[in-house]
Design a protein around this motif. Structure first.
Motif: not given
Length: 284
Positions: A254-259, A135-141, A25-30
């Motif tokens: 960096i995952p791009d807003a994974p569902r 290298y990231s956006r504000d909501d990247d983790r 599974p892919v989560e926003p943080w990895g």
């Protein structure tokens, strides 16, 4: 040849042995379960195999409620994931955040491995840390990984690197396995170093931004099976893949807003959605 995923890895404890996966599974943080645990010194600063190579011989197994630790040379230990009632400040390179201490038994177990007092901590809330803002956006983790949620490498680039090692003074140290580079995702079907130019890609059902190349350190010179240290691949990368005073292998993703519930799998197709017009090495 179509681009496909050939291997997936997660690393439950930072700097310890990785776990090969068929799907993740892919989560926003990895990848789920990746580097939520970390070893720190008495001051809360990260401790890695760079200073303590024997850490690569520790095999962690995720359990339903925590983690089981195996080797080297001692009994296994099962540790429950702390709930976060107690938090301590920790530092991962330039990041300062809070984490939950795993307890005295885990601390003593890892202190025996490293030969000095250390603590095991758990990232109970993975939304606390942001990747490098450049290298990231504000909501990247990101979890306790060095800098970014996932690392992508390619079979063709490793093959070319191993050819260069074989032709150089460090030939006796090669060929090197991909495990030296601790990737999350390994891709086949590319030209060597094609990943330098990738900027956005889809793996299976998940879209990723390829934000920065991965500059490599001495951790890659540690044999993951024996903890012995050498000079490769750093010596060869310094001759062939050196920019800005650093050596490079792999791309940080960096995952791009994974569902919620999204996964990637071995055998998944990889589609490059955006790439640089001209890539003089990876973005750095």
């Amino acid at each position: 040849m179509a681009l496909t995923v050939t291997d997936l890895y997660r690393y439950p404890v930072k700097s310890c042995r990785g776990e090969q996966r068929v799907a993740a599974p892919v989560e926003p943080w990895g990848l789920a379960g990746d580097r939520r645990w970390m070893i720190v010194d008495v001051y809360g600063d990260v401790v890695t195999a760079r200073e303590h190579p024997r850490l690569v011989l520790v095999t962690p197994f995720l359990t339903g409620g925590g983690i089981r630790l195996a080797g080297p040379g001692g009994p296994d230990l099962t540790v429950s994931a702390p709930g976060g009632d107690e938090l301590i400040p920790v530092t991962v390179w330039q990041s300062r955040l809070l984490a939950a201490p795993a307890g005295a038994a885990a601390d003593a177990w890892f202190s025996a491995v490293t030969g000095e007092p250390v603590r095991l901590v758990y990232l109970d809330d993975p939304t606390r840390r942001r990747p490098n803002p450049d290298y990231s956006r504000d909501d990247d983790r990101v979890s306790f990984a060095d800098g970014y949620p996932l690392l992508l490498t390619t079979d063709s680039s490793l093959a070319e690197l191993n050819e260069a090692i074989a032709a150089g003074p460090g030939a006796a140290e090669g060929p090197l396995p991909m495990r030296r580079f601790r990737p999350s995702v390994v891709v086949a079907g590319t030209d060597p170093w094609a990943e330098d130019g990738w900027r956005r890609l889809r793996i299976g059902e998940v879209t990723f931004r390829a934000v920065k190349g991965c500059d490599r350190c001495v951790l890659t010179t540690i044999d993951p099976d024996t903890a012995a240290t050498g000079h490769e691949p750093i010596a060869t990368l310094a001759r062939n893949r050196r920019w800005d005073g650093k050596v490079w292998f792999g791309m940080n993703l960096i995952p791009d807003a994974p569902r919620p519930g999204s996964s990637i799998r071995v055998g998944d197709p990889v589609q490059v959605l955006e790439q640089a017009d001209r890539a003089d090495g990876p973005p750095r």
